[in-house]
Design a protein around this motif. Structure first.
Motif, PDB file in Angstrom:
ATOM      1  N   UNK B  49      66.250  60.230  18.139  1.00  0.00           N
ATOM      2  CA  UNK B  49      65.940  61.527  17.532  1.00  0.00           C
ATOM      3  C   UNK B  49      65.005  62.322  18.423  1.00  0.00           C
ATOM      4  N   UNK B  50      65.440  63.508  18.798  1.00  0.00           N
ATOM      5  CA  UNK B  50      64.561  64.431  19.520  1.00  0.00           C
ATOM      6  C   UNK B  50      64.359  65.650  18.642  1.00  0.00           C
ATOM      7  N   UNK B  51      63.101  66.023  18.448  1.00  0.00           N
ATOM      8  CA  UNK B  51      62.808  67.211  17.642  1.00  0.00           C
ATOM      9  C   UNK B  51      62.274  68.295  18.566  1.00  0.00           C
ATOM     10  N   UNK B 115      69.546  65.762  17.520  1.00  0.00           N
ATOM     11  CA  UNK B 115      68.552  66.733  17.964  1.00  0.00           C
ATOM     12  C   UNK B 115      68.277  67.660  16.782  1.00  0.00           C
ATOM     13  N   UNK B 116      67.023  67.685  16.352  1.00  0.00           N
ATOM     14  CA  UNK B 116      66.664  68.527  15.213  1.00  0.00           C
ATOM     15  C   UNK B 116      65.685  69.589  15.669  1.00  0.00           C
ATOM     16  N   UNK B 122      56.988  66.559  10.416  1.00  0.00           N
ATOM     17  CA  UNK B 122      57.694  66.529   9.135  1.00  0.00           C
ATOM     18  C   UNK B 122      59.177  66.217   9.317  1.00  0.00           C
ATOM     19  N   UNK B 123      59.754  66.687  10.428  1.00  0.00           N
ATOM     20  CA  UNK B 123      61.188  66.423  10.651  1.00  0.00           C
ATOM     21  C   UNK B 123      61.446  64.927  10.801  1.00  0.00           C
ATOM     22  N   UNK B 124      60.565  64.242  11.553  1.00  0.00           N
ATOM     23  CA  UNK B 124      60.755  62.801  11.750  1.00  0.00           C
ATOM     24  C   UNK B 124      60.706  62.068  10.404  1.00  0.00           C
ATOM     25  N   UNK B 125      59.719  62.427   9.576  1.00  0.00           N
ATOM     26  CA  UNK B 125      59.599  61.764   8.262  1.00  0.00           C
ATOM     27  C   UNK B 125      60.796  62.072   7.359  1.00  0.00           C
ATOM     28  N   UNK B 126      61.277  63.314   7.419  1.00  0.00           N
ATOM     29  CA  UNK B 126      62.467  63.662   6.627  1.00  0.00           C
ATOM     30  C   UNK B 126      63.679  62.869   7.096  1.00  0.00           C
ATOM     31  N   UNK B 127      63.799  62.713   8.414  1.00  0.00           N
ATOM     32  CA  UNK B 127      64.955  62.011   8.974  1.00  0.00           C
ATOM     33  C   UNK B 127      64.958  60.531   8.591  1.00  0.00           C
TER      34      UNK B 127
END
Lengths: 174, 174
Positions: B49-51, B115-116, B122-127
């Motif tokens: 995962x890359x944000x 890629x988000x 927050x994106x990592x925790x949502x993912x």
């Protein structure tokens, strides 16, 4: 960013699990067993580490002002040893149970037990170096609310100071 | 403390690795490959995962006061996409290299790439929730000194807020 280096295949990893009286510590151990021993036959070693507090070195006064230094400190020390034994025995039992479910012949599982005395935060980090541990697995809390409020959490300290990757398992009920 | 419950044997674990431009992120990925794929054939999936940051929504003035809103924001956005592509491609390459060394037939290794866009914390925790990840693996820093000083570290945030065990890999050179 260098991605082209050699890829190491770890053999006989030494997984240090810090166990204590908390449910999170049990969940950390469970997670660890499920992850590192499932379908692995590479001869990993799981090391269960319990750190019990050092016995108080100073004299203790009871409510009526009498000095019971020796009796009290030895009672505290005895209680602390009993807790250590109980925690470590239960953790070891969980490992054995897991080993049986997995089929012990196929999945050789070495379990070592260490009980150390001192400040849990520094002892755990020292043990990482001494035992060549990788990774360190622990619950996110442990050692009680008041001590945590005073000293910061044990896991925070280890995360910053341990010389190996640290895996923090949080309680599912949190 | 309940140690007597059933022992779960995880099958097909989904390991979420947060990758970024840092060396620590590469070391986290390496550690992860070495640990979870060595001698394991249980069909785990590794999710890279890359944000990347959201493009600025406001107008941007250059030094001479001209408004280059569209050009500048689209240039920033393009650069951000290029960085994302480069990071993800390199991470994927490391997985492939590792798969080859392990012998791909024996060790089926699924690699997914996401890629988000948004705030990485927050994106990592949502993912984690969205993808059913367990565990989350990441470097201890990432995303630069100034942003870290301002917002706290991404790993600290994820450690407190992600709903699965979190593995923090620190740089060996730290």
């Amino acid at each position: 960013m260098d991605m082209d280096g050699e890829v190491a295949l770890p053999e006989g990893r030494r997984i240090l699990v810090a166990v204590d009286e908390s449910d999170e510590s049990v969940q950390a151990l469970r997670w660890c067993l499920g992850t590192f021993f499932a379908a692995r036959g590479a001869g990993d070693t799981i090391i269960l580490l319990y750190v019990r507090p050092a016995p108080p070195a100073y004299s203790v006064l009871d409510a009526s002002g009498y000095l019971f230094a020796d009796e009290v400190t030895s009672a505290i020390d005895r209680y602390s040893r009993e807790v250590a034994d109980a925690v470590v025995e239960k953790a070891h039992k969980l490992c054995t149970l897991y080993g049986k479910e997995m089929g012990e012949d196929d999945h050789e599982m070495k379990v070592e037990v260490k009980v150390a005395v001192g400040d849990s935060r520094s002892v755990i980090c020292q043990m990482v170096d001494k035992l060549g541990a990788d990774p360190l697995v622990m619950g996110s809390h442990g050692y009680g609310f008041f001590k945590r409020a005073l000293l910061g959490s044990v896991s925070d300290y280890c995360l910053r100071n341990a010389s190996c990757p640290v895996l923090i398992v949080k309680s599912q009920h949190e």
